[in-house]
Structures are given as C-alpha cells and as structure tokens.
Design a protein around this motif. Structure first.
Motif, PDB file in Angstrom:
ATOM      1  N   ILE A  36      33.239 -35.107 -16.015  1.00  0.00           N
ATOM      2  CA  ILE A  36      33.111 -36.550 -15.861  1.00  0.00           C
ATOM      3  C   ILE A  36      34.081 -37.004 -14.774  1.00  0.00           C
ATOM      4  O   ILE A  36      35.259 -36.637 -14.793  1.00  0.00           O
ATOM      5  N   THR A  37      33.591 -37.786 -13.834  1.00  0.00           N
ATOM      6  CA  THR A  37      34.420 -38.305 -12.756  1.00  0.00           C
ATOM      7  C   THR A  37      34.636 -39.803 -12.962  1.00  0.00           C
ATOM      8  O   THR A  37      33.679 -40.556 -13.119  1.00  0.00           O
ATOM      9  N   LEU A  38      35.907 -40.197 -12.976  1.00  0.00           N
ATOM     10  CA  LEU A  38      36.286 -41.601 -13.146  1.00  0.00           C
ATOM     11  C   LEU A  38      37.031 -42.051 -11.890  1.00  0.00           C
ATOM     12  O   LEU A  38      37.981 -41.398 -11.463  1.00  0.00           O
ATOM     13  N   LYS A  39      36.607 -43.172 -11.303  1.00  0.00           N
ATOM     14  CA  LYS A  39      37.268 -43.703 -10.114  1.00  0.00           C
ATOM     15  C   LYS A  39      37.761 -45.108 -10.403  1.00  0.00           C
ATOM     16  O   LYS A  39      37.033 -45.918 -10.975  1.00  0.00           O
ATOM     17  N   LYS A  40      39.012 -45.364  -9.998  1.00  0.00           N
ATOM     18  CA  LYS A  40      39.569 -46.705 -10.194  1.00  0.00           C
ATOM     19  C   LYS A  40      40.562 -47.026  -9.103  1.00  0.00           C
ATOM     20  O   LYS A  40      41.063 -46.142  -8.409  1.00  0.00           O
ATOM     21  N   GLY A  67      28.688 -38.278 -14.005  1.00  0.00           N
ATOM     22  CA  GLY A  67      28.723 -36.947 -14.594  1.00  0.00           C
ATOM     23  C   GLY A  67      28.279 -36.869 -16.039  1.00  0.00           C
ATOM     24  O   GLY A  67      28.467 -35.841 -16.683  1.00  0.00           O
ATOM     25  N   LEU A  68      27.708 -37.933 -16.564  1.00  0.00           N
ATOM     26  CA  LEU A  68      27.224 -37.886 -17.949  1.00  0.00           C
ATOM     27  C   LEU A  68      25.940 -37.074 -17.987  1.00  0.00           C
ATOM     28  O   LEU A  68      24.842 -37.601 -17.813  1.00  0.00           O
ATOM     29  N   PHE A  72      37.180 -49.252 -14.585  1.00  0.00           N
ATOM     30  CA  PHE A  72      36.899 -48.309 -13.520  1.00  0.00           C
ATOM     31  C   PHE A  72      35.880 -48.890 -12.569  1.00  0.00           C
ATOM     32  O   PHE A  72      35.059 -49.715 -12.949  1.00  0.00           O
ATOM     33  N   LYS A  73      35.922 -48.413 -11.347  1.00  0.00           N
ATOM     34  CA  LYS A  73      34.915 -48.783 -10.355  1.00  0.00           C
ATOM     35  C   LYS A  73      33.649 -47.973 -10.576  1.00  0.00           C
ATOM     36  O   LYS A  73      32.541 -48.466 -10.397  1.00  0.00           O
ATOM     37  N   LEU A 120      39.915 -39.330 -11.276  1.00  0.00           N
ATOM     38  CA  LEU A 120      40.294 -38.402 -12.335  1.00  0.00           C
ATOM     39  C   LEU A 120      39.049 -37.650 -12.769  1.00  0.00           C
ATOM     40  O   LEU A 120      38.004 -38.259 -13.008  1.00  0.00           O
ATOM     41  N   ILE A 121      39.154 -36.338 -12.851  1.00  0.00           N
ATOM     42  CA  ILE A 121      38.040 -35.525 -13.336  1.00  0.00           C
ATOM     43  C   ILE A 121      38.413 -35.002 -14.713  1.00  0.00           C
ATOM     44  O   ILE A 121      39.469 -34.379 -14.892  1.00  0.00           O
ATOM     45  N   LEU A 122      37.551 -35.292 -15.684  1.00  0.00           N
ATOM     46  CA  LEU A 122      37.766 -34.858 -17.067  1.00  0.00           C
ATOM     47  C   LEU A 122      36.834 -33.712 -17.411  1.00  0.00           C
ATOM     48  O   LEU A 122      35.660 -33.734 -17.039  1.00  0.00           O
ATOM     49  N   VAL A 123      37.349 -32.730 -18.127  1.00  0.00           N
ATOM     50  CA  VAL A 123      36.515 -31.716 -18.745  1.00  0.00           C
ATOM     51  C   VAL A 123      36.461 -32.035 -20.232  1.00  0.00           C
ATOM     52  O   VAL A 123      37.342 -32.720 -20.760  1.00  0.00           O
TER      53      VAL A 123
END
Length: 149
Positions: free
Chosen positions: A67-71, A35-36, A30-31, A139-142
């Motif tokens: 949590i926000t993941l960017k790629k 959100g941790l 991921f880039k 992608l936003i994870l709950v």
C-alpha cells in the motif's frame, strides 16, 4: 433537487473523500492511497492418467500488494519517521490500518482493513528551487491481508 443527498443505488462513491486510520497513531489525511489489491496464486495440476489434454487450475495462496500512502510534509509531524524508526532485525510494531471511503456526511461507506501492517519504505519526494508544489512524503506499507471492514 440541488443540495440533496445522492441516491446510493444510482451514484458510485467519489474517490476524493477518504481517511486512513492507523492503530496507536490515529486518523491521518493523505493526498493519495494506492495498492488496494488482492489476488491468488494459481496451482496447475494434471494427473498422469487424465484423458483431458489440459491442466486443472486451483486457487493457491492469497497475496496482496504493498500500500502506498502519499501526504504533504507538515511542521513537527514525524509519526511516519517514528514508526519506521521502530523497525529492528525481525521486530516491528505491526498495526491495523483502516482505509475508509466516506459518504457526503463523512461517515465510512466502504472500508478496507490491513492486517499486521508495517512500514517498508519512506521517501521524501524531493525539492526544486523553482518548484510550485507542496513538499511530499511517501510511505509504503506491507501487510498480511486486506479484508472489507
């Protein structure tokens, strides 16, 4: 001396060397990960016969942010779309997600584990005809909690 490993007691870990592992999906690059966080609700209480002119504050339920993941978008990589496609009314494949900050040898130095994570939202960042950037997806994870792994 130049090129030697840094003393773990003096230098904090850099933020740029990390990996994300998702159960049944594998390790992904991921880039950006954000959100941790974790916090507690505050319960305030004051007994009617208390002589103190203040409330007692107690910890309540624990809560964690999304949590926000960017790629970058890669050809034929649709793992996020497959996962979010599994969401049905009140059913989803929940997965453990481990986010690891790595040391100079590539070994996890600090890790956080998300419990029962699932995708809430996926966004393709957008395109520009005169742009010079990589196509990105977010992608936003709950999840139901963060623990140190």
């Amino acid at each position: 001396m130049p090129g030697e490993a840094q003393d773990k007691e003096i230098w904090p870990l850099p933020e740029f060397y990390f990996k994300v592992s998702i159960d049944d999906i594998g390790d992904m690059s991921f880039k950006e990960v954000s959100g941790l966080d974790m916090e507690f609700d505050v319960i305030e209480y004051r007994a009617g016969d208390s002589k103190d002119f203040t409330k007692v504050k107690m910890p309540g339920l624990r809560k964690s942010g999304d949590i926000t993941l960017k790629k970058g978008i890669f050809v034929s990589d649709k793992r996020f779309w497959d996962w979010i496609g599994e969401v049905k009314m009140n059913t989803i494949k929940r997965r453990a997600v481990t986010i690891s900050l790595l040391d100079e040898s590539g070994s996890p130095a600090q890790s956080w584990k998300l419990t029962n994570a699932w995708p809430k939202k996926i966004t393709v960042e957008g395109f520009k005809a005169d742009g010079n950037n990589v196509a990105m997806e977010t992608l936003i994870l709950v999840h139901e909690g963060i623990t140190l792994a």
